[in-house]
Scaffold this active site. Structure first.
Site, mmCIF file in Angstrom:
data_model
loop_
_atom_site.group_PDB
_atom_site.id
_atom_site.type_symbol
_atom_site.label_atom_id
_atom_site.label_comp_id
_atom_site.label_asym_id
_atom_site.label_seq_id
_atom_site.Cartn_x
_atom_site.Cartn_y
_atom_site.Cartn_z
ATOM 1 N N GLU A 79 -7.191 -1.806 -6.402
ATOM 2 C CA GLU A 79 -6.666 -0.712 -7.608
ATOM 3 C C GLU A 79 -4.535 -1.886 -8.072
ATOM 4 O O GLU A 79 -4.585 -2.144 -7.599
ATOM 5 C CB GLU A 79 -5.985 -0.055 -6.270
ATOM 6 C CG GLU A 79 -6.562 1.573 -6.198
ATOM 7 C CD GLU A 79 -5.497 2.009 -4.912
ATOM 8 O OE1 GLU A 79 -6.429 3.285 -5.344
ATOM 9 O OE2 GLU A 79 -4.931 1.904 -4.268
ATOM 10 N N ASN A 127 -5.254 5.104 -0.652
ATOM 11 C CA ASN A 127 -4.994 6.076 0.468
ATOM 12 C C ASN A 127 -4.566 7.397 0.439
ATOM 13 O O ASN A 127 -4.413 7.805 1.502
ATOM 14 C CB ASN A 127 -3.281 5.181 1.044
ATOM 15 C CG ASN A 127 -3.828 3.999 1.256
ATOM 16 O OD1 ASN A 127 -4.569 3.215 2.340
ATOM 17 N ND2 ASN A 127 -3.652 2.526 0.835
ATOM 18 N N SER A 172 0.925 -1.052 -0.075
ATOM 19 C CA SER A 172 -0.494 -0.520 -0.011
ATOM 20 C C SER A 172 1.194 1.461 0.088
ATOM 21 O O SER A 172 0.321 2.084 -0.073
ATOM 22 C CB SER A 172 -0.489 0.083 1.108
ATOM 23 O OG SER A 172 -0.313 -0.210 2.689
ATOM 24 N N HIS A 179 -3.819 -4.337 -5.307
ATOM 25 C CA HIS A 179 -3.671 -3.778 -3.687
ATOM 26 C C HIS A 179 -5.464 -3.890 -3.614
ATOM 27 O O HIS A 179 -6.424 -2.901 -4.214
ATOM 28 C CB HIS A 179 -3.197 -2.014 -4.175
ATOM 29 C CG HIS A 179 -4.334 -0.902 -2.410
ATOM 30 N ND1 HIS A 179 -3.728 -0.149 -2.522
ATOM 31 C CD2 HIS A 179 -3.630 -1.608 -1.132
ATOM 32 C CE1 HIS A 179 -4.366 0.385 -1.948
ATOM 33 N NE2 HIS A 179 -3.949 -0.989 0.068
HETATM 34 N N1 3HC Z 1 -15.788 -12.032 5.393
HETATM 35 C C1 3HC Z 1 -16.831 -12.146 5.701
HETATM 36 N N2 3HC Z 1 -18.361 -11.281 5.614
HETATM 37 C C2 3HC Z 1 -17.328 -10.107 6.413
HETATM 38 C C3 3HC Z 1 -16.892 -10.171 7.065
HETATM 39 C C4 3HC Z 1 -15.763 -10.668 6.448
HETATM 40 N N3 3HC Z 1 -14.072 -10.475 6.910
HETATM 41 N N4 3HC Z 1 -16.042 -8.983 7.959
HETATM 42 C C5 3HC Z 1 -18.142 -8.618 7.789
HETATM 43 N N5 3HC Z 1 -18.640 -9.083 7.044
HETATM 44 C C6 3HC Z 1 -19.881 -9.184 6.661
HETATM 45 C C7 3HC Z 1 -20.558 -9.460 8.314
HETATM 46 O O1 3HC Z 1 -21.040 -10.958 8.048
HETATM 47 C C8 3HC Z 1 -22.292 -8.136 8.392
HETATM 48 O O2 3HC Z 1 -22.481 -8.737 6.919
HETATM 49 P P1 3HC Z 1 -24.558 -8.224 6.706
HETATM 50 O O3 3HC Z 1 -24.680 -7.241 7.136
HETATM 51 O O4 3HC Z 1 -24.955 -8.851 5.126
HETATM 52 O O5 3HC Z 1 -24.950 -9.342 8.288
HETATM 53 C C9 3HC Z 1 -21.275 -6.978 7.341
HETATM 54 O O6 3HC Z 1 -20.275 -7.644 5.814
HETATM 55 C C10 3HC Z 1 -21.106 -6.615 7.855
HETATM 56 O O7 3HC Z 1 -20.440 -6.611 9.213
HETATM 57 P P2 3HC Z 1 -20.567 -6.455 10.230
HETATM 58 O O8 3HC Z 1 -22.240 -5.925 11.176
HETATM 59 O O9 3HC Z 1 -19.265 -6.908 10.641
HETATM 60 O O10 3HC Z 1 -19.974 -5.050 10.787
HETATM 61 P P3 3HC Z 1 -19.629 -4.076 10.196
HETATM 62 O O11 3HC Z 1 -21.352 -3.427 9.969
HETATM 63 O O12 3HC Z 1 -18.858 -2.306 11.197
HETATM 64 O O13 3HC Z 1 -18.941 -3.634 8.667
HETATM 65 C C11 3HC Z 1 -16.960 -3.379 7.581
HETATM 66 C C12 3HC Z 1 -17.155 -4.391 8.609
HETATM 67 C C13 3HC Z 1 -17.444 -4.483 5.826
HETATM 68 C C14 3HC Z 1 -16.136 -4.059 7.913
HETATM 69 C C15 3HC Z 1 -17.796 -2.389 7.578
HETATM 70 O O14 3HC Z 1 -17.144 -1.528 8.871
HETATM 71 C C16 3HC Z 1 -16.931 -1.464 6.392
HETATM 72 O O15 3HC Z 1 -16.887 -1.812 5.083
HETATM 73 N N6 3HC Z 1 -15.753 -0.746 6.894
HETATM 74 C C17 3HC Z 1 -14.671 0.102 6.150
HETATM 75 C C18 3HC Z 1 -13.969 -0.910 5.721
HETATM 76 C C19 3HC Z 1 -12.905 0.264 5.288
HETATM 77 O O16 3HC Z 1 -12.777 0.874 4.782
HETATM 78 N N7 3HC Z 1 -11.494 -0.742 4.752
HETATM 79 C C20 3HC Z 1 -10.657 -0.384 3.442
HETATM 80 C C21 3HC Z 1 -9.265 0.244 4.923
HETATM 81 S S1 3HC Z 1 -8.534 0.836 3.397
HETATM 82 C C22 3HC Z 1 -7.586 -0.518 2.724
HETATM 83 O O17 3HC Z 1 -7.573 -1.725 3.888
HETATM 84 C C23 3HC Z 1 -5.828 0.048 2.142
HETATM 85 C C24 3HC Z 1 -4.503 -0.234 2.958
HETATM 86 O O18 3HC Z 1 -3.560 0.186 2.022
HETATM 87 C C25 3HC Z 1 -4.314 0.648 4.084
#
Ligand code: 3HC
Length: 278
Positions: free
Chosen positions: A148, A186, A115, A136
């Site tokens: 990406e 990012n 990243s 990515h």
């Molecule tokens: N595997 C399968 N399903 C998953 C999962 C996983 N690892 N994590 C979450 N889920 C599913 C859950 O089962 C749930 O499904 P449902 O709503 O249909 O029941 C849904 O996703 C939502 O999960 P939760 O209810 O447990 O929790 P949240 O509502 O908080 O969702 C999340 C979790 C999807 C991670 C959400 O909070 C989200 O989208 N957060 C932002 C994530 C983000 O921005 N990621 C990018 C980060 S930057 C990056 O990675 C780049 C790096 O280079 C820094």
């Protein structure tokens, strides 16, 4: 296809799962046994969640059977695709890429999930830079739609098209971006996380209220401090440092609070404590 993912941490295990769900034979390798064990559990849990919601057509066992968990990187010999997903340390990435050179076919695609490190710089360590690019993924890879695809100066059009096609087959949405610091996601995300941390340092609001503001006022799924914990404070810090070093723009300057937390080993969810306790 045979796909080898090197590094079974937060991103590596999710990437391996995504490829296995796509019907590929996957070798997931890591030198640390407990990391492999944890990866096995994480993948099992994730597949159960997806299966319960009817989001995968096979049973979790059918998907899991396509993944080989191994400490031996040599099990990845002759793969069609390699995805390097180890820690963001250039020297370690160099060793892994050189090892992949010995095992890969002439036309194997070698991808890195970095990243923050330049694709052009890393391409200097691979035998066929035309087959090298960034792939990515976003955390958590089984849920997040975006990939990406990061192109270096020497990346071939053929390799990019192949990875675009493969990404779509995996149910993802690829975008093609140039090798610029932070790529696109990012570069846009880090100033948001930084500003939230600075607002927290200045005592503008409590950490809970900063997160609540962004969640409910801007409709983000997570607040920025919660998201920094989720991404890993070490990763957040490393990416900000690269952006700051390369652009020289203070909007990327890593806050001292973040530096102190990283130095103290508070890395977010993965260590049980960051801005919040888990
Ligand atoms: N595997 C399968 N399903 C998953 C999962 C996983 N690892 N994590 C979450 N889920 C599913 C859950 O089962 C749930 O499904 P449902 O709503 O249909 O029941 C849904 O996703 C939502 O999960 P939760 O209810 O447990 O929790 P949240 O509502 O908080 O969702 C999340 C979790 C999807 C991670 C959400 O909070 C989200 O989208 N957060 C932002 C994530 C983000 O921005 N990621 C990018 C980060 S930057 C990056 O990675 C780049 C790096 O280079 C820094």
């Amino acid at each position: 296809m045979k796909v080898t993912v090197i590094g079974a941490g937060t991103m590596g295990n999710g990437i391996a799962q995504v490829f296995a769900q796509g019907g590929n034979e996957v070798v997931l390798t890591d030198i640390v046994e407990p990391v492999l064990e944890k990866a096995r559990d994480t993948i099992a849990n994730s597949l159960e969640r997806l299966s319960k919601k009817g989001l995968i057509s096979e049973t979790p066992d059918q998907v899991k059977r396509r993944i080989t968990f191994t400490k031996s990187i040599d099990d990845g010999a002759g793969s069609d695709i390699y995805v390097e997903a180890i820690v963001e340390k250039v020297e370690l990435k160099k060793d892994i890429l050189q090892k992949i050179n010995e095992m890969a076919n002439e036309d194997s695609i070698i991808a890195t999930n970095t990243s923050s490190i330049s694709i052009n710089y890393l391409s200097g360590f691979v035998k066929h830079p035309e087959n090298f690019l960034g792939m990515h993924f976003f955390n958590p890879p089984p849920v997040m739609k975006l990939i990406e695809i990061v192109t270096g100066v020497r990346t071939s059009k053929k390799a990019v098209e192949k990875i675009q096609e493969i990404s779509k087959d995996l149910g993802k949405e690829p975008v093609v971006v140039k090798d610029y610091p932070g790529f696109v996601a990012n570069r846009v995300l880090m100033p948001l996380l930084r500003e939230a941390i600075v607002a927290y340092e200045e005592g503008v609001a409590s950490k809970e209220d900063i997160d609540k503001t962004v969640k409910l006022g801007l409709n983000h799924p997570m607040g920025p401090l919660e998201l920094a914990d989720f991404v890993g404070l070490d990763v957040t810090y490393d990416v900000m440092k690269v952006l700051y070093d390369e652009f020289g723009d203070p909007r990327y300057k890593p806050p001292i609070t973040l530096r102190n937390m990283v130095n103290a080993g508070l890395l977010g969810r993965k260590t049980g404590e960051g801005f919040y306790k888990y």
